[in-house]
Write a protein that holds these residues in place. Structure first.
Motif, PDB file in Angstrom:
ATOM      1  N   ALA A   1       6.577  -0.787  19.553  1.00 23.47           N
ATOM      2  CA  ALA A   1       7.694  -0.819  18.604  1.00 23.47           C
ATOM      3  C   ALA A   1       7.190  -1.134  17.202  1.00 23.47           C
ATOM      4  CB  ALA A   1       8.724  -1.857  19.035  1.00 23.47           C
ATOM      5  N   LEU A   2       6.203  -2.018  17.107  1.00 23.23           N
ATOM      6  CA  LEU A   2       5.643  -2.370  15.808  1.00 23.23           C
ATOM      7  C   LEU A   2       4.910  -1.177  15.190  1.00 23.23           C
ATOM      8  CD1 LEU A   2       5.024  -4.522  13.666  1.00 23.23           C
ATOM      9  CD2 LEU A   2       3.004  -5.159  15.014  1.00 23.23           C
ATOM     10  N   ALA A   3       4.128  -0.475  15.991  1.00 19.42           N
ATOM     11  CA  ALA A   3       3.407   0.699  15.483  1.00 19.42           C
ATOM     12  C   ALA A   3       4.395   1.759  14.993  1.00 19.42           C
ATOM     13  CB  ALA A   3       2.502   1.267  16.571  1.00 19.42           C
ATOM     14  N   TYR A   4       5.455   1.990  15.761  1.00 23.50           N
ATOM     15  CA  TYR A   4       6.476   2.956  15.348  1.00 23.50           C
ATOM     16  C   TYR A   4       7.100   2.529  14.024  1.00 23.50           C
ATOM     17  CZ  TYR A   4      10.964   5.367  15.178  1.00 23.50           C
ATOM     18  OH  TYR A   4      12.045   6.099  14.764  1.00 23.50           O
ATOM     19  N   GLU A   5       7.375   1.225  13.868  1.00 24.23           N
ATOM     20  CA  GLU A   5       8.026   0.767  12.639  1.00 24.23           C
ATOM     21  C   GLU A   5       7.083   0.903  11.442  1.00 24.23           C
ATOM     22  OE1 GLU A   5      11.297   0.668  11.431  1.00 24.23           O
ATOM     23  OE2 GLU A   5      11.425  -0.238  13.425  1.00 24.23           O
TER      24      GLU A   5
ATOM     25  N   ASP B   1      -0.393   7.358   6.004  1.00 20.60           N
ATOM     26  CA  ASP B   1      -0.379   6.081   6.744  1.00 20.60           C
ATOM     27  C   ASP B   1       0.699   6.105   7.831  1.00 20.60           C
ATOM     28  OD1 ASP B   1      -2.402   5.102   5.169  1.00 20.60           O
ATOM     29  OD2 ASP B   1      -1.063   4.047   3.781  1.00 20.60           O
ATOM     30  N   ALA B   2       1.812   6.742   7.528  1.00 24.72           N
ATOM     31  CA  ALA B   2       2.887   6.823   8.507  1.00 24.72           C
ATOM     32  C   ALA B   2       2.436   7.580   9.744  1.00 24.72           C
ATOM     33  CB  ALA B   2       4.100   7.508   7.896  1.00 24.72           C
ATOM     34  N   LEU B   3       1.723   8.711   9.528  1.00 27.55           N
ATOM     35  CA  LEU B   3       1.293   9.522  10.665  1.00 27.55           C
ATOM     36  C   LEU B   3       0.263   8.783  11.518  1.00 27.55           C
ATOM     37  CD1 LEU B   3       1.727  12.231  12.015  1.00 27.55           C
ATOM     38  CD2 LEU B   3      -0.117  13.170  10.611  1.00 27.55           C
ATOM     39  N   VAL B   4      -0.643   8.056  10.870  1.00 34.52           N
ATOM     40  CA  VAL B   4      -1.630   7.267  11.623  1.00 34.52           C
ATOM     41  C   VAL B   4      -0.923   6.248  12.506  1.00 34.52           C
ATOM     42  CG1 VAL B   4      -3.456   5.545  11.392  1.00 34.52           C
ATOM     43  CG2 VAL B   4      -3.478   7.595   9.936  1.00 34.52           C
ATOM     44  N   ALA B   5       0.067   5.575  11.942  1.00 38.09           N
ATOM     45  CA  ALA B   5       0.798   4.553  12.698  1.00 38.09           C
ATOM     46  C   ALA B   5       1.568   5.168  13.861  1.00 38.09           C
ATOM     47  CB  ALA B   5       1.754   3.811  11.767  1.00 38.09           C
ATOM     48  N   LEU B   6       2.163   6.341  13.648  1.00 40.71           N
ATOM     49  CA  LEU B   6       2.929   6.971  14.717  1.00 40.71           C
ATOM     50  C   LEU B   6       2.016   7.464  15.836  1.00 40.71           C
ATOM     51  CD1 LEU B   6       5.483   8.876  12.486  1.00 40.71           C
ATOM     52  CD2 LEU B   6       6.001   6.981  14.034  1.00 40.71           C
ATOM     53  N   ASP B   7       0.826   7.958  15.481  1.00 41.57           N
ATOM     54  CA  ASP B   7      -0.126   8.349  16.524  1.00 41.57           C
ATOM     55  C   ASP B   7      -0.555   7.135  17.351  1.00 41.57           C
ATOM     56  OD1 ASP B   7      -0.181  11.074  16.092  1.00 41.57           O
ATOM     57  OD2 ASP B   7      -1.739  10.965  14.549  1.00 41.57           O
TER      58      ASP B   7
ATOM     59  N   VAL C   1       8.411   2.820   8.245  1.00 46.70           N
ATOM     60  CA  VAL C   1       8.418   2.133   6.949  1.00 46.70           C
ATOM     61  C   VAL C   1       7.569   2.889   5.926  1.00 46.70           C
ATOM     62  CG1 VAL C   1       7.490   0.085   5.795  1.00 46.70           C
ATOM     63  CG2 VAL C   1       9.012  -0.159   7.773  1.00 46.70           C
ATOM     64  N   ASN C   2       6.390   3.305   6.337  1.00 50.26           N
ATOM     65  CA  ASN C   2       5.526   4.055   5.416  1.00 50.26           C
ATOM     66  C   ASN C   2       6.147   5.402   5.050  1.00 50.26           C
ATOM     67  OD1 ASN C   2       2.883   2.672   4.739  1.00 50.26           O
ATOM     68  ND2 ASN C   2       2.896   2.396   6.971  1.00 50.26           N
ATOM     69  N   ALA C   3       6.834   6.008   5.995  1.00 50.09           N
ATOM     70  CA  ALA C   3       7.477   7.293   5.701  1.00 50.09           C
ATOM     71  C   ALA C   3       8.583   7.109   4.665  1.00 50.09           C
ATOM     72  CB  ALA C   3       8.041   7.890   6.984  1.00 50.09           C
TER      73      ALA C   3
END
Length: 986
Positions: free
Chosen positions: A889-893, A906-912, A897-899
């Motif tokens: 859940a934290l990684a998704y957020e 950064d958003a895409l890295v976190a979502l992966d 947030v970055n998006a």
């Protein structure tokens, strides 16, 4: 006395004006606005003074002080005439808008001549024409004046309603209300409601709407058969206008609605909540509307025979309904006459008379979850002997027969008491009233015995009525009764009273004990005392000996209940065998039933539910053929609870419903209907009938409240409020809690503060669910401040502070949100609430990034960093979340947030990372929805914002293949739509 420091610069003054603008309308805001005008005059900058005067006029207008509003506007108009350049386009618009405010203020004042009001409208028209402004607003005011005076409004309405709206026209919601009221005055309810629909549905609104329209629409809705809609709008509409001086007329119409729907008790409750309106409303017209609505209510209550009830009126004295009704009538008649004298018509007197003469539209409409009648709010009256229930199995079937003499009444009470008949209580109550009268003369009758014996009887009855937790009081009363019985030469009754006292003292000794062995020892000692009394008391009558045997079994049963020791089981059954054998020998029906009921309860206590049900079934067969009939509800109630234990909710519901039906045949205290309703609520929930469960919960709570068990009642009501919120019955929840929080003991701080805090917390959550963010945030902030002092419960403070932070974030106040989050983290360090605090921090990060974009990213990332620390702590102690994994859940957020902030790489890295943590869903897993949403957002970031459609489509197609293979079509739909969009745009 100044309410705040005087501003030292124009910047400080503007800031003070902004702060005052956030305050609710009322005396504090008005006084502050007056002080700010004084401060503005010292700066000798006209534009500052204009802003201050506009704020002051608004405070007067919405603070229900119409006499002062025109005076302030006159100053503004003078400034405009002398220095027009000071007024920019916005200030000029506000000035011309407020011509309407002045026209409205003048209508509210009967001392203002009709010619003066017409002169003002002429002034308004001339100035609008000179400024090149459309005249629709002027004609709107001309129509409202005609409607106010009672003239023929046909032409005035057409001149207004046929014109096109302008920038200075009243808002759509207000104009809809005026048009609907025009049709309402013509008697066309259906047309009025059609016109009102956009406002009542919430599509059009403003500061006064829809609350104003709702108050007028309530009775038309009833008259056209839309009672449920009227109920729904009453709850929401009343909350929007309560305690608001500028909406006192609306409050009056809600009072009238209560009076005409059989909700007089709720009406008195709402009148008490709005008591300050008697003194705070400075508008005579609003006061007339409020007083007339109040009089409709008070007259209705008085006509129902409750004129002596206390009522909330003007401060400074105590009022009864009749006294207040007379006072309100005098004041309202005078106001109506003054308006009619000014207007040269009888319109206001006629309109008032029409309201007062309305007959109730419905006998009863259940407005709230807490349905009460006037008898429920009346002071306790002298008890009246109720009629006895007819029973095929009770020797006391003629208990309803009224004794002709005092001796017969005393002997009947003792006979009924010996049988355990519930009608004995009514006889004792009647005797208590007679015996305490100054002119009481005790009968000289050997069969009755001396006065001291009657006093002992009354004490024993009083002791038997004490609440469960009043063991010390019960023991003292029983001992006093025993002493009087001994004085009267009644050793058997004395022994029974001593035994009751011993049992009560054992209960008292275990009340605060924690060690099961200590509790068991107390009941062992009590049992020894009971055995000794049984053995040593000569000449016991059969019913007295049976009672002692029953108490011996009860003492051992309570010992087993506290100890759960298998060695204590056999002694209970042995005592019950003694009781049953004795009762059968002497044909004491009550004790035969009691022995069998205790046997079934003991089986249940030891976990042998089938055996308990078998015993209960046999007992029910016996009760239906031989009685006593008053034991049927209790026995059915026990079988219902056993069926719940056996997970047969349908059978439990049937038994409990029959028990409740039969309980209605007996006096209120004869059967524990509080528990029956509570058990029925549980059965209803198991059967998937939450609305029915809610009714039983509220009924159980109200019965507890009437019996003085206030803490238990509020706990049950708290559960009911939460259930209503879970059912999305938000207005029901708020109305219930508003009613409870207005109770005198709650307002006086006599109820447990944590229980009150729980009620307020549920209310705050309901306000949030009802989209009243301002009120919800204020309540949460107050609760967070209070719970900060709960040193014994930091976990609760952590959750409250966390929720408070989220609401502050929703309000855009991220500075205070950060402070509240820090409080939550500090409390969490003492009593961890990993999942709740992580959820709050992630939500705060989302809110700040979404609202503030790139500027809010540092603050949002700080919230996520704290959430990361919480997740690390949880992982270290092996905590497993009930919902989503804290890490994924934290990684998704981080991705979301970055998006929001435009940091798409950064958003895409976190979502992966989130997708890697989640892993692909399997056939038996519940995480497909979370995984699909993560894929969707990654696809949006990659394909739309980073403009890389090819890899995004590869990602989406693979995910769709997986979801299709799992048969998860619902989760696949958003991905299919996104993939189609990307292909279309390629």
């Amino acid at each position: 006395m100044p309410t705040a420091p005087h501003p030292q610069s124009t910047d400080e003054l503007y800031q003070a004006l902004q702060e005052n603008d956030r305050r609710p309308y009322g005396r504090i805001r008005t006084v502050t606005a007056e002080e700010l005008v004084d401060a503005a005059e010292r700066f000798e900058e006209p534009v500052v003074l204009v802003h201050a005067l506009l704020e002051l006029q608004e405070a007067y207008t919405y603070g229900s002080e119409p006499r002062k509003s025109p005076v302030v506007f006159a100053r503004l108009l003078t400034l405009f005439d002398e220095q027009p350049d000071v007024f920019d386009e916005r200030l000029r618009h506000m000035l011309f808008w407020r011509f309407k405010w002045v026209a409205n203020a003048l209508r509210q004042l009967p001392e203002v001549p009709l010619t003066a009001m017409r002169q003002w409208l002429t002034e308004m028209r001339d100035r609008y024409e000179k400024a090149g402004l459309g005249l629709q607003p002027y004609y709107g005011q001309a129509y409202q004046l005609a409607a106010h005076t009672g003239e023929d409004t046909t032409l005035a309405y057409e001149l207004w309603a046929a014109r096109s709206r302008t920038r200075l026209s009243d808002c759509e919601a207000c104009e809809i209300c005026e048009r609907a009221r025009h049709h309402l005055a013509a008697g066309d309810d259906e047309r009025a409601l059609r016109v009102w629909e956009p406002v009542l549905a919430g599509k059009e609104s403003c500061q006064e709407e829809p609350a104003r329209s709702v108050s007028y629409a309530l009775l038309p809705l009833l008259r056209t058969g839309r009672a449920d809609r009227a109920r729904e709008l009453h709850l929401a509409g009343y909350r929007a206008c309560r305690r608001n001086p500028s909406m006192s007329g609306e409050v009056g119409r809600h009072l009238e609605f209560c009076a005409l729907t059989g909700n007089e008790a709720r009406g008195l409750e709402l009148l008490a909540e709005n008591r300050t309106l008697f003194d705070e409303v400075d508008s005579p017209l609003d006061q007339l509307d409020f007083l007339t609505g109040a009089e409709v209510l008070l007259r209705r209550v008085e006509s129902l025979g409750h004129g002596g009830l206390p009522a909330a009126g003007r401060a400074g004295r105590a009022w009864t309904v009749s006294d207040l009704c007379a006072d309100v009538r005098h004041r309202a008649d005078d106001l109506a006459a003054r308006f009619d004298t000014r207007n040269g018509t009888s319109h206001h007197t006629d309109r008032r008379r029409a309201r007062l003469d309305r007959a109730p539209l419905l006998d009863a409409l259940e407005l709230t979850l807490r349905t009460r009648g006037l008898d429920d709010v009346a002071p306790a009256a002298a008890p009246v002997t109720p009629p006895a229930a007819t029973s095929a199995a009770a020797p006391a079937a003629d208990a309803a027969a009224a004794p002709e003499t005092l001796s017969e009444l005393i002997l009947r009470a003792r006979a009924l008491d010996a049988q355990g008949h519930p009608d004995a209580q009514a006889c004792w109550e009647r005797l208590r009233t007679l015996a305490t009268a100054r002119d009481y003369v005790h009968p000289d009758d050997p069969a009755v015995g001396p006065l001291v014996r009657l006093r002992a009887d009354l004490l024993a009855d009083e002791a038997g009525r004490t609440r469960d937790e009043e063991y010390a009081v019960a023991a003292a009363l029983h001992e006093e009764a025993a002493g009087l019985y001994e004085d009267a030469g009644e050793p058997g009754d004395a022994a029974v009273a001593h035994a009751c006292a011993a049992l009560a003292l054992a209960e008292l000794a275990t009340e605060h004990a924690e060690d099961p062995e200590v509790k068991a020892a107390a009941f062992t000692t009590a049992h020894g005392t009971l055995v000794r009394l049984h053995q040593e008391t000569p000449g016991l009558a059969p019913h007295q000996e049976a009672r002692l045997l029953r108490m011996r079994a009860t003492a051992l049963g309570l010992r087993l209940q506290t100890s759960r020791n298998d060695e204590h089981i056999a002694p209970v059954f042995a005592e019950l065998d003694l009781l049953h054998t004795f009762a059968v020998r002497h044909d004491i029906l009550t004790q035969i039933s009691g022995a069998l009921l205790l046997r079934a309860s003991t089986h249940a206590m030891t976990g042998n539910l089938p055996a308990a049900v078998t015993e209960i079934d046999a007992l029910l067969d016996r009760l239906r053929t031989r009685g006593p009939a008053w034991h049927l509800p209790r026995t059915l109630g026990l079988r219902g609870r056993l069926q719940l234990g056996l997970r047969d909710a349908r059978a439990a519901h049937a038994d409990l419903s029959e028990a409740l039906r039969l309980a209605a045949d007996w006096p209120a205290d004869a059967v524990d209907t509080v528990r029956l309703h509570g058990d029925l609520a549980e059965a209803s929930m198991h059967l998937g009938r939450p609305d029915e469960a809610l009714r039983h919960l509220t009924r159980s709570a109200e019965l507890d409240l009437r019996r003085g068990n206030r803490t238990d009642a509020y706990c049950t009501y708290s559960n009911a409020a939460q259930l209503s919120l879970d059912l999305e019955r938000v207005e029901d929840c708020i109305a219930l809690l508003d009613s409870l929080l207005a109770e005198p003991d709650v307002a006086a701080g006599e109820l447990d503060d944590r229980l009150v805090a729980q009620l307020r917390l549920t209310r705050a959550r309901a306000l949030h669910a009802g989209e009243d963010l301002k009120a919800a945030t204020a309540e949460f902030v107050a609760l967070a401040a209070e719970s900060a002092g709960w040193d014994d419960d930091p976990g609760s403070h952590a959750m409250i502070a966390g929720e408070t932070a989220v609401l502050l974030g929703e309000s855009g106040d991220f500075g205070r949100a950060r402070e509240a989050a820090d409080q939550a983290l500090a409390a969490h360090a003492k009593a961890p609430r990993y999942e709740q605090i992580s959820n709050c921090l992630r939500e705060l990060a989302r809110l700040q990034s979404q609202q503030q974009g790139p500027e809010g990213l540092p603050g949002a990332l700080a919230f996520l960093a704290d959430a990361g620390k919480v997740a690390d702590e949880a992982r270290a102690v092996g905590f497993e979340a009930h919902g989503r994994s804290l890490d994924s859940a934290l990684a998704y957020e981080y991705g979301r947030v970055n998006a929001y902030a435009g940091a798409y790489d950064d958003a895409l890295v976190a979502l992966d990372k989130a997708l890697a943590l989640l892993g692909e869903p399997g056939p038996e897993e519940d995480g497909a929805g979370e995984w699909a949403e993560c894929v969707r957002l990654a696809g949006v970031v990659e394909g739309v914002y980073l403009e890389r459609p090819a890899p995004a489509l590869t990602r989406l197609d693979a995910a769709l293949a997986r979801l299709t293979a799992l048969g998860r079509t619902e989760e696949a739909e958003p991905l299919t739509a996104l993939a189609s969009r990307l292909r279309d745009e390629a």
